[in-house]
Design an enzyme around this catalytic site. Structure first.
Site, mmCIF file in Angstrom:
data_model
loop_
_atom_site.group_PDB
_atom_site.id
_atom_site.type_symbol
_atom_site.label_atom_id
_atom_site.label_comp_id
_atom_site.label_asym_id
_atom_site.label_seq_id
_atom_site.Cartn_x
_atom_site.Cartn_y
_atom_site.Cartn_z
ATOM 1 C CE LYS A 141 -4.105 -1.975 0.013
ATOM 2 N NZ LYS A 141 -4.001 -3.436 0.011
HETATM 3 C C1 LIG Z 1 -5.380 -4.159 0.826
HETATM 4 C C2 LIG Z 1 -6.841 -4.027 0.855
HETATM 5 C C3 LIG Z 1 -7.618 -4.422 1.945
HETATM 6 C C4 LIG Z 1 -7.105 -5.215 3.108
HETATM 7 O O1 LIG Z 1 -5.970 -4.815 3.661
HETATM 8 P P1 LIG Z 1 -4.941 -5.824 4.405
HETATM 9 O O2 LIG Z 1 -4.162 -4.857 5.230
HETATM 10 O O3 LIG Z 1 -4.127 -6.480 3.346
HETATM 11 O O4 LIG Z 1 -5.749 -6.759 5.226
HETATM 12 C C5 LIG Z 1 -8.968 -4.145 1.930
HETATM 13 N N1 LIG Z 1 -9.542 -3.552 0.887
HETATM 14 C C6 LIG Z 1 -8.839 -3.184 -0.200
HETATM 15 C C7 LIG Z 1 -9.533 -2.487 -1.312
HETATM 16 C C8 LIG Z 1 -7.478 -3.424 -0.262
HETATM 17 O O5 LIG Z 1 -6.799 -3.092 -1.365
#
Ligand SMILES: *Cc1c(COP(=O)(O)O)cnc(C)c1O
Length: 399
Positions: free
Chosen positions: A186
């Site tokens: 992210k």
């Molecule tokens: C990455 C992501 C999540 C979940 O995040 P994690 O930290 O990997 O559990 C939820 N929604 C979206 C749209 C994502 O891209």
């Protein structure tokens, strides 16, 4: 999108602060921690950077979604409207609280189509959850209006759009609650982590307690805390929060690079008249983590994907339509209700119904779409090479 590309001495310094004290947990140990409170500091930085009243860190973005839903009072049998194009975490979180995911079509914003949302509302609907995919957003004006008319919660999954804004406000801070993910790929990473953001003290207090076994966090002695409700453990560690603290301080730099690189690549694709781009709602500003573009037909895009693969330039180009993680077409485990243990009959029936539900409108959009991930560390020379190769391959296919 990935902040890990610019991991460096700042992150190491913050982590070392924690390693010096050896207090790796975010709560308690007030004496030995020597004034080092990385999770608290990161929560404060999040409220200041994004402009919300409260922030509660969690162990992941998925945990943040689950926490937010419970804090909103979403539970057994409640329906949550979500888009057919998203990450699997969306329905995982809904199912985890006993609620029912109601999947609806997207539009060229690549997230919820407000018309489709309206059609999906039933007396059991409790929440609308737009997922701001690939850096940009849903039509929040339309969705907020639907929520207020039908007395529904608006929960923004902004996990993929850290730094995007809508009418001057940060994505994730506009609904009743919003979430970010800080997983490794992210915009800001903690390695693993997430956050619930809200302007409601009640939602915050519930999130704070829920993520730490229901502790009320009112006293100075953790052992003497009361438990006003049953919680869970979704805590982030100090080590993870330390990484995020260094990263959030670099957010402006990340966004500036991302916007520049996105623009430079877009200049190349704009040379192809047949290409159109993802719709950003009026008043919205894309975080530019991806450049999402369309061709006129699915057949053309499939031919381009084949050509990109042939020329070994597919890396970084996401053709979500056939991607195992992000679009309903490939979610066989969901459609067949494959779970490790029994779920409620209502949930199971809703999942099995997806097997016979089709999403032609979304198919027609996703079949024509590629999202190109934007790197923070591309040089202009690399973007030129990438852009020219992509354009040449597309022109070759389109003739
Ligand atoms: C990455 C992501 C999540 C979940 O995040 P994690 O930290 O990997 O559990 C939820 N929604 C979206 C749209 C994502 O891209």
């Amino acid at each position: 999108m990935p902040g890990f590309e610019l991991f460096g001495k700042e992150e190491r310094k913050e982590v070392n602060d924690v390693l010096e004290t050896g207090i790796l947990m975010r709560y308690g140990f007030d004496g030995p921690r020597n004034g080092i409170w990385k999770a608290k500091e990161l929560e404060k930085a999040i409220t200041e950077t994004f402009g919300c009243e409260y922030a509660q860190l969690t162990s992941s973005g998925t945990a943040a979604l689950t926490t937010a839903m419970l804090a909103l009072g979403i539970g057994a049998g409640d329906e949550v409207i979500m888009p057919a194009f998203t990450f699997v975490a969306s329905f995982e979180a809904i199912l985890s609280v006993g609620a029912i995911p109601v999947l609806v079509d997207i539009d060229e914003t690549l997230t919820l189509n407000p018309e489709a949302v309206l059609q999906a509302i039933t007396p059991k609907t409790k929440c609308i959850m737009p997922v701001h995919m690939c850096g940009s957003m849903a039509d929040l004006h339309a969705l907020a209006a639907i929520c207020s008319e039908h007395k529904l919660f608006l929960l923004e999954d902004a996990c993929q759009s850290i730094g995007g804004t809508y009418k001057g406000k940060a994505l994730g801070t506009i609904g009743d609650a919003g979430t970010f993910s800080f997983d490794f790929v992210k915009m800001i990473t903690c390695a693993e982590g997430g956050v619930v953001m809200t302007n409601s003290k009640d939602i915050y207090t519930k999130s704070d307690g829920y993520t730490d076994h229901g502790h009320d966090h009112l006293g100075v002695d953790r052992g003497a805390d009361l438990h006003p409700f049953i919680g869970y453990n979704y805590r982030i560690s100090e080590l993870h929060a330390a990484v995020g603290l260094a990263q959030i301080r670099k957010l402006d730099q990340f966004l500036a690079l991302q916007k520049r690189n996105n623009r430079l690549l877009r200049n190349y694709l704009e040379q192809v008249p047949a290409i159109s781009f993802r719709v950003v709602p009026e008043g919205g500003e894309d975080s530019c983590s991806f450049l999402s573009w369309f061709l006129p037909t699915t057949e053309m895009m499939q031919a381009v994907v084949a050509e990109f693969k042939e020329q070994a330039i597919m890396a970084g180009n996401f053709y979500w339509y056939v991607n195992n993680w992000h679009y309903i077409s490939k979610w066989d485990h969901l459609k067949n209700s494959i779970t490790l243990a029994r779920i409620s009959p209502e949930q199971e029936a809703a999942l099995l119904q997806l097997k016979t539900t089709s999403f032609p409108t979304s198919d027609a959009i996703m079949g024509r779409c590629i999202s190109t991930a934007i790197s923070l560390v591309w040089t202009e020379e690399q973007i030129k090479e990438k852009g020219e190769k992509m354009v040449a391959a597309i022109k070759k296919v389109l003739g």
